[in-house]
Design a protein around this motif. Sequence first.
Motif, PDB file in Angstrom:
ATOM      1  N   ASP B 131       0.818  -1.213   0.000  1.00  0.00           N
ATOM      2  CA  ASP B 131       0.000   0.000   0.000  1.00  0.00           C
ATOM      3  C   ASP B 131       0.850   1.259   0.000  1.00  0.00           C
ATOM      4  OD1 ASP B 131      -2.449  -0.982  -0.168  1.00  0.00           O
ATOM      5  OD2 ASP B 131      -3.002  -0.707   1.926  1.00  0.00           O
ATOM      6  N   ASN B 132       2.081   1.100   0.439  1.00  0.00           N
ATOM      7  CA  ASN B 132       2.918   2.266   0.600  1.00  0.00           C
ATOM      8  C   ASN B 132       3.850   2.494  -0.563  1.00  0.00           C
ATOM      9  OD1 ASN B 132       2.728   4.156   2.506  1.00  0.00           O
ATOM     10  ND2 ASN B 132       3.696   2.979   4.122  1.00  0.00           N
ATOM     11  N   ASN B 400      -0.869   7.728   3.138  1.00  0.00           N
ATOM     12  CA  ASN B 400      -2.149   7.048   2.932  1.00  0.00           C
ATOM     13  C   ASN B 400      -3.348   7.888   3.365  1.00  0.00           C
ATOM     14  OD1 ASN B 400      -1.501   4.522   1.694  1.00  0.00           O
ATOM     15  ND2 ASN B 400      -0.413   4.019   3.577  1.00  0.00           N
ATOM     16  N   LYS B 405      -3.870   9.798  -1.258  1.00  0.00           N
ATOM     17  CA  LYS B 405      -4.339   8.680  -2.092  1.00  0.00           C
ATOM     18  C   LYS B 405      -4.940   9.189  -3.394  1.00  0.00           C
ATOM     19  CE  LYS B 405      -5.055   4.832   1.024  1.00  0.00           C
ATOM     20  NZ  LYS B 405      -6.007   4.042   1.817  1.00  0.00           N
TER      21      LYS B 405
END
Lengths: 443, 443
Positions: B131-132, B400, B405
């Motif tokens: 996700d990062n 995030n 995002k």
Amino acid sequence: SVMGFKAYKTISDVPETPDLVIVILPPKIVPQIFQECGEKGVKRIVLISGGFRELTGDRKNTLREEIQKIAEKFGIRFIGPNCLGIYNSWIYPEDETSALNTAIWEKQQRGYFSIASQSGTLASHIFFDPDNLDLGISRSLSLGNEADIDIVDCLEYYKEDDKTKVIGLYIEELKRAKDFLRLAKEITPRKPIIAIYVGGSQAAQRAVKSHTGSLAGNAKIYDAAFKEAGVIKTELVLEFLDLARVLTTEIYPKGNRLGIITNSGGPGVMIANHAEKQGLVVPKLSEELQNQLKEYVIPTASLKNPIDTTFDMNFQNYYINIPKTLMQSGEIDAIMMYGVFGFQDVLKNLLKHERVAKYENFPDQVKKDLPLEKMLVSPLLKLSKKYSIPVFLINPQNYNSPWSKKIRSTGAILFQYWDRPVRCMAKLCDYSQYKKKLSEKIK
Amino acid sequence: SVMGFKAYKTISDVPETPDLVIVILPPKIVPQIFQECGEKGVKRIVLISGGFRELTGDRKNTLREEIQKIAEKFGIRFIGPNCLGIYNSWIYPEDETSALNTAIWEKQQRGYFSIASQSGTLASHIFFDPDNLDLGISRSLSLGNEADIDIVDCLEYYKEDDKTKVIGLYIEELKRAKDFLRLAKEITPRKPIIAIYVGGSQAAQRAVKSHTGSLAGNAKIYDAAFKEAGVIKTELVLEFLDLARVLTTEIYPKGNRLGIITNSGGPGVMIANHAEKQGLVVPKLSEELQNQLKEYVIPTASLKNPIDTTFDMNFQNYYINIPKTLMQSGEIDAIMMYGVFGFQDVLKNLLKHERVAKYENFPDQVKKDLPLEKMLVSPLLKLSKKYSIPVFLINPQNYNSPWSKKIRSTGAILFQYWDRPVRCMAKLCDYSQYKKKLSEKIK
């Protein structure tokens, strides 16, 4: 009434004498406001407005000199102009929810790190992401152009402030360099000072000039002076924050010998390589110590340092027995541990898959009555304090992943990758050596 | 049947000849398995088991030589031993959900970055946090001890592989250094190679020896050879990933002149200072260009470079007009933008507070029919491609966070702080210069 709050047209209309006045008005009106404040008996002002010394050419003005004269006349002390204001976590120490805040967007965790900064961003915006920083803030002072209160005044205040354990500075210019260094020398044996100093490059000179109207000094002279005064210098904002976090734990290594524990070869190699380049020593462990450690590892492990447990799943050994043995040996002064922490949680998730779960045969090393982090990480922290050996944990999972959050909840120092912690550890050891030398001199 | 899957006692019992055999068994049995595979006609093996060359002293063995002999006899090519296996995002290109994966914990975004690594961690664990990382993975090969397939074989494969645009290497030892350099020289004019090489320090030597059983070479010789071959070297894992992300965009700057746009003085100063130290040039903008820019800023802004818009809330100017003017000027080759992106979202939250909302007087700069990121960031990206001027965005909010995002969803390159992007930009410019020089030679 403005935005639902009671308001007055002028300061003189206010029935009481305010303890503090915050000014956010066009610069032209500011001298008049200062005059009214003075007449009202106000002694403290935060002057957020910009448009003073940083303006040049046809926009140049003498407003700064005007307000300085007025302030002097009435005995007013003020912060600014062109600053973001102040933050104070400890306005009412008995009330944990209280904070005096004209600067930082989100409310911060209360702590012992105090900032004085010639950049409003360093005093405030870097805290836009408080979830990502286990760093308690004490005070933050955005100094702007320093027409009155300057960074030396802040140091004088932080020196005696019992709510300040670590000081962070952002410096573009020192107007009273000698006073600064004298004070810094007095402070650093007791409280670490971390400083970002920007200057030296042409672009920085130009940027500083239009930012605070200052002329940045020669970077090399600053470097040497900071070193002599025991100021920890960094150019990286994350390192600034890392060091603050690490130093507030007040665990000082006695030397610079690093012990590395991993469950994986590559990171061990990278940590070792980088650590030596940053001035740390990664000593080969004695045969005797290696023999002691053998009890806690599987045969494929490597014990020389880095210690590579090669994916052994015995967490009791990994988190407690191996570090404890290292600490007791006297052969190392600091520890870094890279591992897939919380792997057990990952396993639990895996076991939810029916096809895997019915063949489950993992030994249950966890007592049912205590969470894993309390069983493993908390005792490690106690050992770290007892032996004064800092321990940095590295978990490749996201810093906000469930297991990372569990580790952080114990107060442990956690990183996601291994570059930052190595550099941070090297600077921690440097500072610790400085402190040690000074205290030996005094004896 | 094992874990619900059909199983056979030996390879010879399997009805078909397997395309690929993955071996995770104690080392002693491995030669026998290789023999059986050979007799069955198997040509490809992934040998994950450890316990070969990395063992020393009384645990030393000749198993490696045994399996090498068997493999040669039967024409088997294999990866390992002591590796984590392989990952291939493109096993069925038409099926986006498909991946051949014996290595990486979580499924990765498909992309064009391919890895060959002598560390299993670099080939897999660094992706625990997908996700990062806006980084699409193509292939990842964990090479372990390189008893057969080595890093040169991987380079040969990646050289012609149309699913590989950027190559990432982790190197402890080069067994065929001349072949490596010859190949690297052939590849780097078309595809960048990013390498972490560990060696040089005593601790690294020791750690490498127990990790892959190699002897790490002299770091200085490697440095020089890599430089000559156009290999981008880094010691930092995050930089390795940053560079991979940035290089897969294939936007190459024509020089190393950096334009800095901020809404805040301090970060501008820090970016400028750090950029010059990293070898970038932060040129003062011409009077003509400054006059052009005046149209898009408020009077308190600074235009020399860094451009400091001083918290102007005109997003159209910040995201599009100012960068576009810079790009068209021909005075800069790359842009970094620091700002409180998504401030409008923050305002929206503020406006939910009744007391503030009823005094709302913020100009609505946003058309109601298009999300802010499509209105602002997407056109910026188009300009970046058109002018071949890379743009890095920096948002102090969490990577995030909702607005981060949104920015990332457009394909923009986003960072949270300004240390990493400056260093990454410097290396991107270096590589770009290398490419440019080579292509000029050819002409």
